[in-house]
Design a protein around this motif. Structure first.
Motif, PDB file in Angstrom:
ATOM      1  N   ALA A   1      36.228 -24.477 -58.868  1.00  0.00           N
ATOM      2  CA  ALA A   1      34.890 -23.905 -58.655  1.00  0.00           C
ATOM      3  C   ALA A   1      34.792 -22.525 -59.298  1.00  0.00           C
ATOM      4  O   ALA A   1      33.763 -22.187 -59.894  1.00  0.00           O
ATOM      5  N   LYS A   2      35.857 -21.724 -59.202  1.00  0.00           N
ATOM      6  CA  LYS A   2      35.862 -20.399 -59.844  1.00  0.00           C
ATOM      7  C   LYS A   2      35.707 -20.523 -61.357  1.00  0.00           C
ATOM      8  O   LYS A   2      35.195 -19.621 -62.013  1.00  0.00           O
ATOM      9  N   LEU A   3      36.173 -21.644 -61.898  1.00  0.00           N
ATOM     10  CA  LEU A   3      36.097 -21.871 -63.344  1.00  0.00           C
ATOM     11  C   LEU A   3      34.815 -22.589 -63.761  1.00  0.00           C
ATOM     12  O   LEU A   3      34.609 -22.849 -64.952  1.00  0.00           O
ATOM     13  N   GLY A   4      33.977 -22.952 -62.782  1.00  0.00           N
ATOM     14  CA  GLY A   4      32.750 -23.686 -63.095  1.00  0.00           C
ATOM     15  C   GLY A   4      33.011 -25.122 -63.499  1.00  0.00           C
ATOM     16  O   GLY A   4      32.211 -25.738 -64.197  1.00  0.00           O
ATOM     17  N   GLN A   5      34.132 -25.670 -63.035  1.00  0.00           N
ATOM     18  CA  GLN A   5      34.529 -27.041 -63.375  1.00  0.00           C
ATOM     19  C   GLN A   5      34.168 -27.985 -62.226  1.00  0.00           C
ATOM     20  O   GLN A   5      34.091 -27.571 -61.069  1.00  0.00           O
TER      21      GLN A   5
ATOM     22  N   ILE B   1      46.255 -30.808 -65.052  1.00  0.00           N
ATOM     23  CA  ILE B   1      46.516 -29.377 -65.247  1.00  0.00           C
ATOM     24  C   ILE B   1      46.758 -28.695 -63.896  1.00  0.00           C
ATOM     25  O   ILE B   1      47.686 -27.898 -63.746  1.00  0.00           O
ATOM     26  N   ALA B   2      45.928 -29.016 -62.907  1.00  0.00           N
ATOM     27  CA  ALA B   2      46.070 -28.403 -61.579  1.00  0.00           C
ATOM     28  C   ALA B   2      47.404 -28.783 -60.947  1.00  0.00           C
ATOM     29  O   ALA B   2      48.091 -27.936 -60.364  1.00  0.00           O
TER      30      ALA B   2
ATOM     31  N   LEU C   1      45.905 -19.674 -59.653  1.00  0.00           N
ATOM     32  CA  LEU C   1      45.783 -21.031 -60.177  1.00  0.00           C
ATOM     33  C   LEU C   1      44.627 -21.121 -61.172  1.00  0.00           C
ATOM     34  O   LEU C   1      44.780 -21.694 -62.255  1.00  0.00           O
ATOM     35  N   ALA C   2      43.499 -20.527 -60.828  1.00  0.00           N
ATOM     36  CA  ALA C   2      42.356 -20.543 -61.744  1.00  0.00           C
ATOM     37  C   ALA C   2      42.708 -19.848 -63.064  1.00  0.00           C
ATOM     38  O   ALA C   2      42.352 -20.328 -64.145  1.00  0.00           O
TER      39      ALA C   2
END
Length: 161
Positions: A14-18, A36-37, A138-139
């Motif tokens: 969410a922080k990445l807008g994904q 990736i996560a 992580l982000a």
């Protein structure tokens, strides 16, 4: 809040807008963001555990060493990430001089009490501030692969400081 790896991954996405991931997609690793996560989650967790002695992640263990020359060698538990303190057995004096080589701690005492940070502490006990830090780390780790934005990675890392 029910803390799970997937919740933390979704906060980071969410922080990445994904787009957020479902349990099924994350478990199956069927999309790039899930892969990736899954790759970066342990690194983000261990990095943040290594930066501060979080109380929820501390564990005390007692060790009886084996004599190796003029020192005693103590095997570190596999689940330990790093040593915080060493004391002589049963609440004795602080041991200021010790060496760690691989998974062994060497000192002048046969029996010691060691406080260490766990690699993978129970998530239910994670401090909310720690969760926030892992989300940001992580982000930042995922930003390059998912967003192709070095500036976003830098911005997220600056929030950690």
């Amino acid at each position: 809040m029910n803390r799970t790896e997937l919740n933390i991954v979704n906060f980071a996405l969410a922080k990445l807008g994904q787009p957020l991931l479902s349990e099924e997609v994350y478990t199956a690793q069927s999309v790039k963001s899930a892969r990736i996560a899954k790759l970066f989650f342990p690194e983000a967790r261990e990095h943040m555990l290594g930066r501060h002695p979080w109380s929820f992640a501390l564990e005390l263990f007692q060790s009886k060493g084996e004599r190796t020359g003029h020192l005693w060698a103590h095997n570190m538990p596999e689940e330990s990430l790093r040593v915080i303190s060493v004391y002589t057995h049963r609440g004795g004096d602080k041991v200021d001089k010790f060496t760690i080589a691989g998974r062994r701690l060497f000192c002048h005492y046969a029996e010691i009490d060691v406080t260490c940070v766990l690699k993978d502490p129970v998530m239910a006990y994670w401090d909310p501030l720690f969760v926030d830090c892992v989300v940001l780390k992580l982000a930042s780790l995922m930003a390059g692969s998912l967003c192709e934005s070095p500036q976003l990675e830098t911005d997220l890392l600056s929030k950690l400081e």
